[in-house]
Design an enzyme around this catalytic site. Structure first.
Site, mmCIF file in Angstrom:
data_model
loop_
_atom_site.group_PDB
_atom_site.id
_atom_site.type_symbol
_atom_site.label_atom_id
_atom_site.label_comp_id
_atom_site.label_asym_id
_atom_site.label_seq_id
_atom_site.Cartn_x
_atom_site.Cartn_y
_atom_site.Cartn_z
ATOM 1 C CD GLU A 1 34.066 43.927 43.326
ATOM 2 O OE1 GLU A 1 35.211 43.931 43.822
ATOM 3 O OE2 GLU A 1 33.650 43.022 42.602
ATOM 4 C CD GLU B 1 37.518 42.666 39.843
ATOM 5 O OE1 GLU B 1 38.328 41.746 40.004
ATOM 6 O OE2 GLU B 1 37.310 43.542 40.689
HETATM 7 C C1 GAL Z 1 37.439 42.033 43.453
HETATM 8 C C2 GAL Z 1 36.463 40.992 42.976
HETATM 9 C C3 GAL Z 1 35.541 40.595 44.094
HETATM 10 C C4 GAL Z 1 36.331 40.202 45.272
HETATM 11 C C5 GAL Z 1 37.227 41.336 45.660
HETATM 12 C C6 GAL Z 1 38.072 40.982 46.850
HETATM 13 O O1 GAL Z 1 38.478 42.257 42.580
HETATM 14 O O2 GAL Z 1 35.692 41.457 41.925
HETATM 15 O O3 GAL Z 1 34.733 39.525 43.693
HETATM 16 O O4 GAL Z 1 37.058 39.079 44.959
HETATM 17 O O5 GAL Z 1 38.070 41.655 44.604
HETATM 18 O O6 GAL Z 1 39.005 40.040 46.518
#
Ligand code: GAL
Length: 670
Positions: free
Chosen positions: A301, A142
């Protein structure tokens, strides 16, 4: 179709891995994302590399049929490195070093950090470039997200000066473009240049502030490129991506995407506060990501549990994970990787829930994901090569978004919400729409191009818009179009400047509409029926016809919306923010004229319908209609033609219905 979860082997005992891999396989997983944030495990102390654990994990998952997408670990530099070179920390707006936290506290322009980045990425690449189990690479995590895109350190100042030298060549030109004569700001030596950091309340020269955003974005584009180049140098020939954040605007995602093989998205639909807005807001995120390269993307994700760092937000109810997963697939995701496999019992994300709860046993969410896994395994072959095809486009421009963020014009005005208002028309009516860059080479594949708040544009873009309409296209432009030059100077011509001939209007006068005092809107000679918010313009038609008028104030009776024929096409202009009903009616007319049609007619609002289509191996065009019920209750509707629902295997003809969270993937029969 890739299907899996983010797995952090370093978080779990070695003896547990196989049980996880086995459970994953039973849910039809074929991929895990690993290794981002694991720098400290790869290089526990400077120069001592240890990849045995990762080799082991990659091999173990592969033995269960699960391949790996590897993340480079640079979002989480180890403490030994930061202690040795504290200069790596970003400096915030007030000049404070950001300090050690959890991640992304590095400066992307720090030369030492770049060196260490190169080294760790090379170590990984040297080891895994030719491993067949590694099927893709993710750069960092990110990039630039959550207030880490802009750093105010001395390295950045130096790099900013170099960037400005490259851009303006002479200081005289920079002074001219920024207008630094205002308030004695003239710079007489490049070394005098500073960053738009903490200062008096009124802030900075907006030309400088905008350039700093551009520079900061370029810095991360360069930082990502550095890593991609190292991977390529070591022979990585698998797709390289980095995970982006949908509607985030810290960096110019079009530029970042250019260097990637494919785009990836992190999506957390249930975090969005207003439940009724979730479907179209996440829909917009998906369409924006598909638009970055004009093709399908990965979701690296995907929400799989309650998202929360400090306070809990909503837990996905039964059926919700499946529903949101299908929205992703419908809109062009070719990989679904859930975040995360199992909820951690410690650390900043001990509340951030995954598929498995803390106890690690298969539960409700696992059962749901397993069902999706089985379904997608059946769909995968059919969906290969299909994507969403749109005849309408909305142009999203980061530079204009930044300019409006720096100077919102009207209190509370937010560029991306304004764009979302336009998007919503299409979403609610199941009309496919692409979200594209203003630099799109050619708009000619579209029947309609909407260009919200195109306050500044490069000459080539202005030319292309004209060309597109001249040849028969339809554009919708709106307030502030043409008001600024690309480097932020206000245009010294009557508005809409470069679009005057195209739009057939002139604008001398404008202002804000206060919330307490909205203006009315009326369709040409009809009585008032709508409301205007935010902004007004006193539009003088010069060839354009008036479509909607303002009804109040000193410009009552004057045009709020105009239409002008230009060449073989039409150019609409909206000089305000109309209420939803007026906007929908306007787009309804436009869509009617140019023949934009919904994916499936007659569906109630709240049911999402998206078509993925493409040529199958036999050369036949296949079409799959995804129907997703986002409503709290069941819905009934009628379908024309005969279909089979690929999820249930049943034929659907005439009357059909969907339960809440219900999904169908229809293929036309005969
Ligand atoms: C995302 C991040 C993950 C994890 C997730 C939950 O934005 O890429 O590594 O942190 O949020 O917080």
């Amino acid at each position: 179709m890739l299907f899996g979860a983010c797995y952090y082997p370093e978080h779990w005992p070695r003896e547990r891995w196989d049980a996880d891999a086995k459970m994953m396989r039973e849910a039809n997983f074929n991929v895990v994302r690993m290794a981002e944030f694991a720098w400290i495990k790869m290089e526990p102390e400077e120069g001592r590399f240890d990849f045995a654990w990762l080799d082991d994990a990659v091999a173990l998952f592969a033995s269960r049929g699960i391949q790996t997408i590897l993340g480079t670990p640079t979002a989480g530099p180890p403490k030994w490195l930061l202690d040795k070179y504290p200069d790596i920390y970003q400096r915030d707006f007030q000049g404070h070093a950001r300090g050690f936290g959890t991640r992304r506290s590095y400066c992307a322009n720090n030369p030492v950090y770049r060196e260490y980045t190169r080294r760790i990425v090379a170590e990984m690449a040297g080891r895994y470039a030719s491993r067949p189990e590694v099927i893709g690479w993710q750069i960092d995590n990110e990039l630039g997200a959550i207030d880490t895109a802009r750093c105010y350190c001395e390295h950045c100042r130096k790099a900013f000066i170099a960037w400005l030298q490259e851009k303006y060549a002479s200081l005289g030109r920079l002074n001219e473009e920024w207008g630094t004569i205002f308030s004695s700001q003239l710079y007489s030596d490049w070394e005098q240049l500073h960053l738009p950091a903490y200062s008096v309340h009124q802030g900075h020269n907006p030309g400088m502030a905008l350039d700093f955003r551009r520079f900061s974005s370029d810095s991360f584009v360069g930082y990502q490129k550095l890593q991609i180049d190292v991977l390529r140098e070591y022979g990585v020939d698998r797709p390289i991506t980095s995970n982006l954040m949908g509607s985030f605007n810290d960096l110019d995602y079009y530029d970042l995407a250019q260097d990637m093989d494919l785009v990836s998205l992190d999506i957390y639909p249930i975090m969005k506060k207003v439940p009724e807005e979730r479907p179209f807001r996440t829909g917009l995120n998906h369409d924006s990501m598909r638009g970055l390269k004009g093709r399908n993307y990965w979701v690296l994700e995907h929400q799989s549990g309650t998202p929360c760092t400090h306070a809990f937000s909503q837990t996905p109810k039964p059926g919700e994970l499946r529903r949101w997963t299908y929205q992703s697939v419908a809109r062009g995701a070719d990989a679904i990787v859930y975040f995360r496999w199992r909820t951690l019992p410690y650390g900043l994300e001990e509340f951030w829930h995954g598929i498995l709860q803390h106890h690690g046993k298969p539960g409700r969410k696992y059962a749901e994901v397993r069902q999706v896994g089985a379904e997608l395994a059946r769909l995968a072959d059919k969906l290969r090569g299909t994507t969403v095809k749109a005849k309408a486009a909305i142009v999203k421009c980061f530079h204009n978004e930044w300019a409006f963020e720096l100077q919102p014009h009207a209190p509370g005005f937010v560029y991306k919400d304004h764009l979302a208002d336009y998007y919503r028309y299409f979403f609610d009516r199941h009309i496919p729409v692409d979200i594209v860059s203003p630099d799109t080479d050619d708009f000619s594949g579209y029947d309609l191009v909407v260009l919200p708040n195109l306050m500044m544009a490069r000459d080539s873009v202005i030319r292309r818009i004209h060309e597109y309409v001249r040849k028969g296209g339809t554009v919708v432009m709106d307030f502030r179009a043409g008001a600024k030059e690309w480097n932020n100077r206000m245009l010294e011509e009557l508005l809409p400047g470069p679009y005057a001939e195209l739009l057939g209007i002139e604008i001398d006068d404008y202002g804000i509409i206060e919330e307490e005092n909205p203006n009315g809107l009326a369709w040409n000679d009809a009585p008032p029926s709508g409301r205007a918010r935010t902004w007004y313009e006193v539009i003088e038609p010069k060839g354009a016809e008036t479509v909607v008028r303002f009804t109040d104030d000193y410009f009552a009776g004057g045009p709020a919306v105009t239409r002008h024929r230009y060449g073989a096409g039409s150019a609409y202009y909206i000089g305000t923010e109309p209420d939803a009903a007026t906007l929908n009616a306007l787009f309804g007319r436009i869509a009617g004229v140019i023949g934009l049609s919904p994916a499936l007619p007659g569906l109630p609002q709240g049911v999402e319908a998206v078509v993925r289509s493409g040529e199958a191996e036999d050369g036949r065009v296949r079409e799959f209609v995804f129907l997703i019920n986002h409503l709290n209750g069941p819905v009934s509707f009628r379908l024309s033609g005969r279909h089979v629902d690929l999820l249930s295997g049943e034929a659907v003809e005439g009357a059909a219905s969907l339960e809440p969270n219900g999904v169908m993937v229809l293929e036309k029969l005969g």
